[in-house]
Design a protein around this motif. Structure first.
Motif: not given
Lengths: 82, 82
Positions: B6, B8, B40, B42, B44, B59, B62-63, B66-68
């Motif tokens: 999540t 926010e 949001k 996600f 995965i 991991q 880090q996701m 770096r991205l989410l």
């Protein structure tokens, strides 16, 4: 009372946003990501108006059905906490 | 392994989407909505590659970083399940 609502695409509906995130994660070097689905989360604070838990649940369900979710393509769930 | 992430907005960051939803709920006749925050979610699915739970947590973190999530204005949390 606080309600946490999650709204997600039904499993049968394609999720291009999720696919884009999946590919981005692979591009960034994160291996082994088999699937990503993206959804929405809403945290709703409700005034304490002496309603029973059942009445509040009914209200939150109606909020989902009438505004927060498109029930043709999305499913929703919610949790309540004091 | 499945990760549910999540993302926010931090409490100090204004949330115009949440405010718009709050007003829409009031317009629809839902009284007593004191606050709405939108976020949001996600889901995965990670391949089983013999990693330890700690490695998978690292991991996923880090996701998020770096991205989410945009960690300047957003906070994230995650849960893992088999």
């Amino acid at each position: 009372m606080k309600a946490t609502v999650t709204v997600e695409l039904k499993a049968s509906v394609l999720d291009p946003q999720g696919k884009a995130i999946q590919h981005s994660l692979s591009s960034l070097g994160f291996g082994g990501v088999e699937d990503v689905r993206a959804g929405k989360l809403f945290r709703i604070v409700l005034a304490d108006s002496g309603q029973t838990r059942e009445e509040i649940e009914t209200q939150v369900r109606q909020m989902c059905e009438r505004l927060l979710a498109n029930t043709v393509i999305e499913k929703f769930s919610y949790t309540l906490e004091e």
